[in-house]
Design an enzyme around this catalytic site. Structure first.
Site, PDB file in Angstrom:
ATOM      1  N   GLU A 141       0.827  -1.210   0.000  1.00  0.00           N
ATOM      2  CA  GLU A 141       0.000   0.000   0.000  1.00  0.00           C
ATOM      3  C   GLU A 141       0.867   1.268   0.000  1.00  0.00           C
ATOM      4  O   GLU A 141       0.495   2.273  -0.607  1.00  0.00           O
ATOM      5  CB  GLU A 141      -0.959   0.004   1.189  1.00  0.00           C
ATOM      6  N   HIS A 165       1.757   2.147  -3.544  1.00  0.00           N
ATOM      7  CA  HIS A 165       0.684   2.941  -4.160  1.00  0.00           C
ATOM      8  C   HIS A 165       0.773   4.393  -3.674  1.00  0.00           C
ATOM      9  O   HIS A 165       0.699   5.331  -4.467  1.00  0.00           O
ATOM     10  CB  HIS A 165      -0.698   2.394  -3.778  1.00  0.00           C
TER      11      HIS A 165
END
Length: 157
Positions: free
Chosen positions: A68, A71
Site C-alpha cells: 500500500e 501505491h
C-alpha cells in the site's frame, strides 16, 4: 495491535523501506473482505484488513503495508501507481513487497436451502428449470409460445 501502533508501524516502514515520510492516516477497516488493504486516492489514507494480522501474522501485515505504501508514494509523486504500471512493479521488487496478499482462511459459510422450480409448457411439454419463480401470466414457452404451468418445486441440499 491498536490503530496508534499501526500508524507508528506504517511510518517506520515508510522511512526504512522508502526513505520517505508517511504524512497521512493508517487505520484498520473491518469491512474489507477480499483485500488485505487499500490506499485511498482522495484522502491519501491507508486502510488495512485486521483479519490478515489475526490469521496470518505480522509478517503478512508488513507485506501488505509495503504494498500500500508503494501505491501511496508513487501517487504522491504523480507517477504510475496502479498494478499494471511498470514503475509500480519495479518499486514492489525493490522494497520486497508482494504483488498480491495471501488468501485468508475461509470461514464456514451458511448452507443456503436452494430450490429449483420446474415449469412445463402446456402445448409442447418442454420443461424449464429456474431458481427464481416466473410470472406465468406474463411469460410463455420460448419454443411454441404455449402457456407455462408450474409443475413442482425441487429442493437441493
Amino acid at each position: 495491535m491498536e490503530e496508534k501502533e499501526l500508524q507508528k508501524l506504517v511510518e517506520n516502514i515508510s522511512i526504512e523501506s522508502f526513505g520517505k515520510l508517511f504524512r497521512h492516516k493508517a487505520s484498520f477497516n473491518s469491512r474489507l473482505r477480499t483485500t488485505g488493504g487499500r490506499y485511498l486516492l482522495g484522502t491519501g489514507n491507508i486502510e488495512i484488513n485486521k483479519k490478515y494480522l489475526d490469521q496470518l501474522g505480522e509478517s503478512e501485515l508488513i507485506g501488505i503495508i509495503k504494498h500500500e505504501l508503494c501505491h501511496y508514494h508513487l501517487h504522491q509523486e504523480k507517477r504510475g501507481y496502479q498494478h499494471r504500471d511498470q514503475e509500480f512493479k519495479t518499486l514492489l521488487k525493490k522494497v520486497g513487497a508482494p504483488r498480491f496478499c495471501s488468501q485468508l482462511l475461509e470461514r464456514p459459510r451458511k448452507r443456503v436451502n436452494r430450490k429449483v422450480l420446474l415449469y412445463q409448457c402446456s402445448k409442447c411439454n418442454l420443461q424449464y428449470k429456474r431458481r427464481k419463480s416466473i410470472d406465468t401470466s406474463r411469460y410463455v414457452c420460448g419454443k411454441c409460445r404455449g402457456k407455462l404451468l408450474k409443475i413442482k418445486e425441487i429442493s437441493l441440499e
